[in-house]
Design an enzyme around this catalytic site. Structure first.
Site, PDB file in Angstrom:
ATOM      1  N   CYS A  46       0.860  -1.103  -0.092  1.00 42.65           N
ATOM      2  CA  CYS A  46      -0.064   0.001  -0.026  1.00 42.65           C
ATOM      3  C   CYS A  46       0.667   1.228  -0.002  1.00 42.65           C
ATOM      4  CB  CYS A  46      -1.018  -0.085   1.446  1.00 42.65           C
ATOM      5  SG  CYS A  46      -2.206  -1.428   1.182  1.00 42.65           S
ATOM      6  N   ASP A 138     -20.832  12.902 -14.456  1.00 40.76           N
ATOM      7  CA  ASP A 138     -22.401  12.656 -14.140  1.00 40.76           C
ATOM      8  C   ASP A 138     -22.492  11.795 -12.861  1.00 40.76           C
ATOM      9  OD1 ASP A 138     -21.301  10.207 -14.926  1.00 40.76           O
ATOM     10  OD2 ASP A 138     -22.778  10.051 -16.652  1.00 40.76           O
TER      11      ASP A 138
END
Ligand code: BEZ
Length: 221
Positions: A46, A138
Site C-alpha cells: 500500500c 455525471d
C-alpha cells in the site's frame, strides 16, 4: 453481495477524511474522480502504491480527475502514514496531494463491496481489497477494477484507462488492446459505414479478415 455496477450513480456517502468530513458528490464537483482502496495503513505494498499515486498526481489533475484513497484505519493513522508515504518518495516536507477516507468501521467498504474474504487482520476481520472506482462528472461509475491485497496496482495503467474513458465518452470510438493516446482507435460496431464516414473525416480503414466481415474499422481522432 453489496456492490456497485457500471452505470450506477456512485453513492453520495459522507466520510471522515484527512481533509475533514466530505460528502462525496460535493468533493467531486464537476470533475472526474478516482477512488482507490487499501487493505491497511502502514503496510508495504500500500505504501508503494500511495507513493506512486502521489508522484503522478499532476497527471490525474491534468485530466481533471480528483483522487481519493480509502483505508480501514483512522484519520490519525492516515495522517501518520501519509508522512511515511511522502518520505518514501523523498518528499518528506510535502503533504500527500490527495485525501484518504477513514473507514475504520468498514461501513463504506461493506456498502461498496470492497472487503476481501481471503485477507483478514489479526482478529480475523476481513481487510479491504485493492478496489479502483473511476467516476464520471455525471457521478456514474465508469470503471471498476478489483485486485487482491497481495497484488499492487499499476497507476500508469489507471491513467491509460482514464484517457480511454474520457475519449470514448466524447467520440463514438473504442480503444483497442494496449491503446495509448495518439494511437488509432476503432469505430464502434453500432455505427454504420455511412455514419462512420461522416463522423470521421480523417477516414476509416478496414482490415480484411478470413470471415469477410468488415468489423475491424480503424480511424484517427
Ligand atoms: C500490503 O500492503 O503490503 C499488504 C496488505 C495486506 C495484505 C498483504 C499485503
Amino acid at each position: 453481495m453489496p456492490g456497485i455496477l457500471l452505470g450506477d450513480v456512485f453513492p453520495n456517502f459522507e466520510a471522515d477524511t484527512t481533509i475533514g468530513k466530505i460528502k462525496f458528490h460535493d468533493f467531486l464537483g464537476d470533475s472526474w474522480g478516482i477512488l482507490f482502496s487499501h487493505p491497511r495503513d502502514f503496510t508495504p505494498v500500500c505504501t508503494t502504491e500511495l507513493a506512486c499515486a502521489a508522484k503522478i498526481s499532476n497527471e490525474f489533475k491534468k485530466r481533471s480527475v480528483k483522487m481519493i484513497a480509502l483505508s480501514i484505519d483512522s484519520v490519525e493513522d492516515h495522517k501518520g502514514w501519509s508522512k511515511d508515504v511522502m518520505a518514501f518518495n523523498s518528499e518528506g516536507e510535502s503533504p500527500l496531494p490527495f485525501p484518504i477516507i477513514a473507514d475504520d468501521k468498514r461501513e463504506l467498504s461493506v456498502q461498496l463491496g470492497m472487503l476481501d474474504p481471503d485477507e483478514k487482520d489479526k482478529d480475523g476481520i476481513p481487510l479491504t481489497a485493492r478496489c479502483v472506482f473511476v467516476i464520471g462528472p455525471d457521478k456514474k461509475l465508469k470503471l471498476s477494477i478489483l485486485y487482491p491485497a497481495t497484488t499492487g496496482r499499476n497507476f500508469d495503467e489507471l491513467l491509460r484507462v482514464i484517457d480511454s474513458l474520457q475519449l470514448t465518452a466524447q467520440k463514438k470510438v473504442a480503444t483497442p488492446v494496449d491503446w495509448k493516446p495518439g494511437d488509432e482507435v476503432m469505430v464502434i460496431p453500432s455505427l454504420s459505414d455511412a455514419e462512420a464516414a461522416s463522423l470521421f473525416p480523417s477516414g476509416v480503414t478496414t482490415k480484411d479478415l478470413p470471415s469477410g466481415k468488415k468489423y475491424l474499422r480503424y480511424t484517427k481522432v
